[in-house]
Design an enzyme around this catalytic site. Structure first.
Site, mmCIF file in Angstrom:
data_model
loop_
_atom_site.group_PDB
_atom_site.id
_atom_site.type_symbol
_atom_site.label_atom_id
_atom_site.label_comp_id
_atom_site.label_asym_id
_atom_site.label_seq_id
_atom_site.Cartn_x
_atom_site.Cartn_y
_atom_site.Cartn_z
ATOM 1 C CG ASP A 194 41.661 14.018 56.993
ATOM 2 O OD1 ASP A 194 41.440 12.815 57.208
ATOM 3 O OD2 ASP A 194 40.751 14.849 56.787
ATOM 4 C CD GLU A 258 41.940 9.760 54.219
ATOM 5 O OE1 GLU A 258 40.952 9.044 54.395
ATOM 6 O OE2 GLU A 258 41.862 11.011 54.270
HETATM 7 C C1 GLC Z 1 39.346 11.407 56.313
HETATM 8 C C2 GLC Z 1 39.276 10.866 57.723
HETATM 9 C C3 GLC Z 1 37.847 10.689 58.098
HETATM 10 C C4 GLC Z 1 37.165 12.045 58.014
HETATM 11 C C5 GLC Z 1 37.349 12.678 56.656
HETATM 12 C C6 GLC Z 1 36.974 14.121 56.661
HETATM 13 O O1 GLC Z 1 38.865 10.522 55.382
HETATM 14 O O2 GLC Z 1 40.016 9.691 57.818
HETATM 15 O O3 GLC Z 1 37.685 10.135 59.373
HETATM 16 O O4 GLC Z 1 35.791 11.898 58.277
HETATM 17 O O5 GLC Z 1 38.692 12.633 56.258
HETATM 18 O O6 GLC Z 1 37.892 14.836 57.423
#
Ligand code: GLC
Length: 509
Positions: A194, A258
């Site tokens: 994440d 991500e």
């Molecule tokens: C990432 C996740 C999202 C979350 C954010 C904060 O972007 O995919 O769902 O709200 O991180 O953790």
């Protein structure tokens, strides 16, 4: 040398609260996922990425972790997760957990441990009483919350309930090495990481500039360019450290980042040989569904990717509006075209649960909304069958988020040779037989409204996203698979004619 398993893997993202509810409490759970692994085996995916499974007060629906070694009681027990891992392994499906290292929950014990104060970013305010700098949080408001008893502010890139860890702190780094090992030792196949691009913040905490025209929807809304708290190159040092950890395992664990940046140039800072294995391509997800634009994003990605690096493509997620709605406005032929594109490109592909049946964003009435950032429409329960509860939960049980239309569902589409689901499965089968869809991507000239390319293994892929027929000259071969399934097997002699909103994978001589 044979490639690594993830180089052309199909990874399927499950949002556990919304996939299958085994105990009929309206919330999806781990036993529910285990009970439906047959669907994933039948579909032919290589790996399953579970959105967070850890204990969490759910201020951000699991992305606020209160214990990195545990399992959320809403979802089941550690034994349920163990069973899921075993059952997935039996079906040759690898399981990735969703690691959330940028921040913890404010309910995490570390946040209340005085000995770990420097694991977070606590700072004095300015002399006038204002916060340490002008940073704004991704979901609105400031990045800083003042705590009276401590007389200081703490940093949070997201909600106040999600205090950011200080990744300049070696103790934090060491702790996460152990968390990775903890799960890898238990048989997980790797992690989706994440906010992998935002772990490290400017050490001097300099003010951010105003938003640029290219900002993502999130930052355009916030009105700031998060220059000093998102997307710093130093995050790569952490990725490298984790790569070192995963390299110690013979099972080839995967680090899928991500990397939510909007420019391919910015993405490239994470595409290094000894960091993340795969870096998610958000410029692709945010490309308008226009043949020329998709072709341009893919061509630029291919141009920038160094030899040996593997791209990864996705079009939906639990954060972004589902592609069947955002790209295709619910149109079935266009949804099929999108799947042909997504699953024919070089590299790995990620399907978000429901993509395979063309699930659309669901309008959630105000009184049923759960997410502070408005992402409920892409998080509604999976539609398995056209019946009350949709096969997600028992009939009569109120699901945690409303179920959308049930006309597109797994059961009906499995029986239908012309369905979106059957097409998705056939595309995945085609990828599995590495031949045709293997090797380099080469763009072809295509008429307006169409996008065409070849793969080194012999496939010619052509998508006509326009409302007029399109024609590609100089093609000899046969259609292997067409979004209009009645054309499968057709011989192509000289010219490939494409109907409106039609895509093909052909074997070209
Ligand atoms: C990432 C996740 C999202 C979350 C954010 C904060 O972007 O995919 O769902 O709200 O991180 O953790």
């Amino acid at each position: 040398m044979p490639g690594k398993w993830w180089e052309q893997a199909v990874i399927y993202q499950v949002y556990p609260r919304s996939w299958a509810d085994a105990n009929a409490d309206g919330v999806g759970d781990l036993p529910g996922i285990t009970s439906r692994l047959d669907h994933l085996e039948w579909l032919g995916v290589d790996a399953l990425w579970l959105s967070p499974t850890f204990p969490s007060p759910n201020a951000d629906w699991g992305y606020d972790v209160a214990d990195y070694d545990g399992v959320h009681p809403d979802l089941g027990t550690p034994a349920d997760l163990e069973r899921l891992l075993v059952e997935a392994r039996r079906r040759h499906i690898r399981v990735l957990l969703d690691l959330v290292p940028n921040h913890t929950s404010d309910a995490h014990a570390w946040f209340h441990d005085d000995g770990k104060r420097d694991w977070y970013v606590w700072r004095d305010g300015k002399p006038d009483g204002s916060p340490p700098n002008n940073w704004l949080a991704a979901f609105g408001g400031r990045c800083w919350t003042f705590v009276e008893e401590r007389g200081q502010w703490y940093l949070h890139n997201f909600l106040p309930q999600q205090p950011d860890l200080d990744w300049w702190n070696e103790d934090v780094r060491r702790e996460f090495d152990e968390i990775l090992r903890y799960w890898l030792d238990r048989g997980v196949a790797g992690f989706r990481i994440d906010v992998a691009h935002a772990l490290v913040k400017d050490e001097q905490l300099r003010d951010n500039p105003p938003a640029r025209p290219t900002e993502s929807p999130t930052w355009a809304r916030v009105g700031q360019w998060p220059k000093h708290n998102f997307g710093l190159p130093e995050a790569v040092d952490i990725h490298r450290r984790w790569r070192h950890v995963t390299d110690g395992y013979a099972s080839d664990p995967l680090l899928l980042g991500e990397t939510y940046v909007m420019e391919l140039d910015a993405l490239m800072q994470y595409v290094v040989p000894d960091g993340l294995h795969l870096s998610m391509n958000f410029p692709f997800l945010h490309t308008p569904f226009v043949a020329e634009e998709l072709a341009a994003t893919v061509a630029e990605t291919e141009r920038l990717y160094p030899d040996g690096a593997t791209p990864v493509w996705h079009a939906s997620s639990h954060d972004d509006v589902r592609f069947a709605t955002r790209w295709c406005a619910g149109d079935e032929p266009l949804t099929k075209c999108a799947l042909v594109g997504l699953l024919s490109l070089r590299g790995a592909a990620i399907l978000y649960q429901g993509d395979e049946i063309g699930m659309e964003a669901v309008e959630v009435p105000v009184e049923r909304r759960k997410d502070l950032a408005g992402r409920d429409p892409c998080r509604t329960p999976m539609v398995w069958r056209d019946e009350p509860g949709a096969g997600f939960t028992a009939p009569g049980v109120e699901p945690w988020l409303p179920i959308g239309k049930t006309d597109r569902n797994v059961a009906a589409q499995r029986e239908d040779p012309d369905s979106i689901l059957t097409l998705t499965r056939d595309l995945i089968q085609l990828r599995r037989h590495r031949g045709l869809l293997a090797g380099a991507y080469t763009a072809l000239d295509a008429p307006a409204g169409a996008w065409a390319f070849t793969r080194e293994g012999g496939a010619l892929v052509a998508l006509n996203l326009g409302d007029e027929p399109a024609r590609l000259d100089g093609v000899e071969g046969a259609i292997v698979l067409c979004t209009d399934r009645s054309r499968d097997g057709e011989v192509v002699a000289g010219a490939l004619e494409l109907g409106p909103r039609q895509a093909v994978v052909a074997s070209a001589a």
